[in-house]
Scaffold this active site. Structure first.
Site, PDB file in Angstrom:
ATOM      1  N   HIS A  51      48.648  45.658  42.800  1.00 12.91           N
ATOM      2  CA  HIS A  51      47.479  45.322  43.608  1.00 12.91           C
ATOM      3  C   HIS A  51      46.283  46.225  43.318  1.00 12.91           C
ATOM      4  O   HIS A  51      45.160  45.922  43.740  1.00 12.91           O
ATOM      5  CB  HIS A  51      47.838  45.400  45.092  1.00 12.91           C
ATOM      6  CG  HIS A  51      47.280  44.271  45.899  1.00 12.91           C
ATOM      7  ND1 HIS A  51      45.959  43.883  45.826  1.00 12.91           N
ATOM      8  CD2 HIS A  51      47.861  43.446  46.802  1.00 12.91           C
ATOM      9  CE1 HIS A  51      45.755  42.865  46.648  1.00 12.91           C
ATOM     10  NE2 HIS A  51      46.888  42.578  47.240  1.00 12.91           N
TER      11      HIS A  51
ATOM     12  N   ASP B 257      50.073  24.036  36.706  1.00 12.63           N
ATOM     13  CA  ASP B 257      50.911  23.029  36.061  1.00 12.63           C
ATOM     14  C   ASP B 257      51.104  23.404  34.593  1.00 12.63           C
ATOM     15  O   ASP B 257      50.152  23.431  33.817  1.00 12.63           O
ATOM     16  CB  ASP B 257      50.234  21.655  36.187  1.00 12.63           C
ATOM     17  CG  ASP B 257      51.033  20.548  35.519  1.00 12.63           C
ATOM     18  OD1 ASP B 257      52.147  20.821  35.023  1.00 12.63           O
ATOM     19  OD2 ASP B 257      50.535  19.408  35.496  1.00 12.63           O
TER      20      ASP B 257
END
Length: 419
Positions: free
Chosen positions: A165, A382
């Protein structure tokens, strides 16, 4: 299989990159996991998802090469250290990649694949040095990004990733995965080009001008024993859980309280804040808080769309326990709305950055309900198998609730609440 390293498929600059003051905030020295499940696709029956994903990573790293780097210490202050990213190319670094096989079908897991489930740990690559304290250890060493692709007997697979992070946030990870998806399916360049510019965005002003944000933080170097005692007391009274809210559940909440002019996020946050405070049974005069993690991109319009550094602030609202419990739900929702709007104000964001850059500070967590909508479904992921059927964070920080649009393994739409 044994972990291997993936590097950009083309040469990239060898350099050291500066991180922003927001990146360098100690609260961002954690690793954050995310998991996605992809159902089988007959058109991809003879194609190995691990090979597709690893090739996609190599292509996207040409543009996001700092994610293949390693953190290094650039400066030490009286209360913390600052880090940067060493982009040393193939001499060191790389994205860690692991492929695995599960002797099961995705449907056999049921809905026990959400945060806090032991199954989640099997779907993520976790270095031995990270396991002791899982994802909440303050870490500088190790990879910035790691992936694990787990193939299931049904032809579907799970993509689990862990990111540091200090270098990027959930929005940045979504940009990277969108680039992976586009490039592996034939695009020549990502539709959104990445922007680094950490010296220009999310850094303190010169000179810093802190205004009205001090109340949201405490100094961990002042009376650390008292802070630790309060933390442990609240920790011992909590347990992790995950709820799946169907659309009819949310509608029932709205109908019961007559709440039809608020968003789903506002409704869930108001309910969680009030009910969590109620069951905790604190003293009526204690202060309770709600914190709404908010993207600074709403307030700082000059931040480019492709900026993938940390850009999240944590505005809060507070009142006494007795005031909160006496308020009707519509008034609690108004407090949540006020909190969200505070995080969208330019001066609040800039003051927050000035504060965390110049003073030791961590958010106040006692009697605090922190919420965020991670919204993974908004960007393209995708790789040829269609969009993921389920997407979820793999771990929840203490006293935080995450909302994420998702589906059950039976295909029902709804919202995961992990807390």
């Amino acid at each position: 299989k044994e972990p291997r390293l993936i590097f950009p498929e083309k040469p990239t600059p060898v350099e050291k990159k500066q991180l922003s003051d927001m990146d360098n905030w100690m609260n961002n020295r954690v690793r954050a996991p995310i998991i996605f499940f992809y159902n089988a696709n007959p058109k991809m029956a003879d194609i190995d998802p691990a090979e597709v994903v690893s090739n996609a990573i190599a292509k996207a790293l040409v543009y996001y090469y700092p994610l293949a780097g390693r953190l290094f210490c650039t400066e030490r202050t009286a209360w913390a250290s600052k880090v940067g990213v060493d982009c040393a190319g193939s001499d060191s670094g790389g994205v860690v990649f692991v492929e695995a096989d599960a002797d099961a079908e995705i449907r056999e897991l049921g809905d026990d694949v959400f945060p806090h489930s032991p199954l989640v740990r099997e779907l993520l690559y976790i270095e031995e040095t990270m396991k002791e304290n899982e994802f909440e250890r303050i870490i500088v060493s190790g990879p910035i990004l790691s992936f694990q692709v787990t193939r299931f007997k049904c032809g579907g697979f799970c993509l689990g990733l862990v990111y540091h992070h200090a270098v990027t946030d959930g929005y940045g990870v979504s940009l990277f995965m969108k680039a992976m998806s586009e490039l592996i399916r034939g695009a020549t360049i990502p539709s959104t080009l990445p922007v680094w510019e950490r010296h220009h965005h999310m850094c303190a002003r010169s000179p810093p001008q802190v205004k009205n944000v001090e109340k949201f933080y405490h100094d961990p170097t002042v009376n650390p024993y008292a802070s630790r005692k309060a933390f442990v007391t609240e920790l011992n009274s909590t347990a992790p859980m995950t709820l799946f809210m169907k659309h009819q559940h949310l509608q029932a909440l709205r109908d019961r309280h007559g709440l039809h002019s608020c968003t789903k996020y506002e409704l869930l946050t108001a309910c969680l804040w009030k009910f969590r405070t109620m069951i905790s049974k604190p003293h009526p005069d204690e202060t309770t808080r709600v914190t709404c993690l908010t993207s600074a991109r709403f307030a700082l319009r000059h931040i480019p769309k492709g900026f993938y550094g940390n850009a999240v602030v944590n505005p809060s609202s507070m009142c006494s326990v007795k005031e909160l419990l006496a308020k009707p739900m519509e008034e609690v929702i108004e407090l949540v709305k006020k909190t969200k709007s505070l995080g969208m104000k330019e001066e609040f964001v800039k003051s927050t950055i000035d504060h965390i850059a110049t003073k030791p500070s961590t958010p106040v967590i006692t009697l605090n309900t922190t919420t965020t909508d991670v919204s993974f479904a908004e960007s393209n992921k995708d790789f040829g198998w269609g969009d993921p059927a389920i997407g979820s964070v793999g771990n929840i920080p203490l006293f935080t609730a995450y909302y994420n649009r998702s589906k059950t393994t039976s295909g029902e739409d709804g919202t995961i609440i992990s807390l």
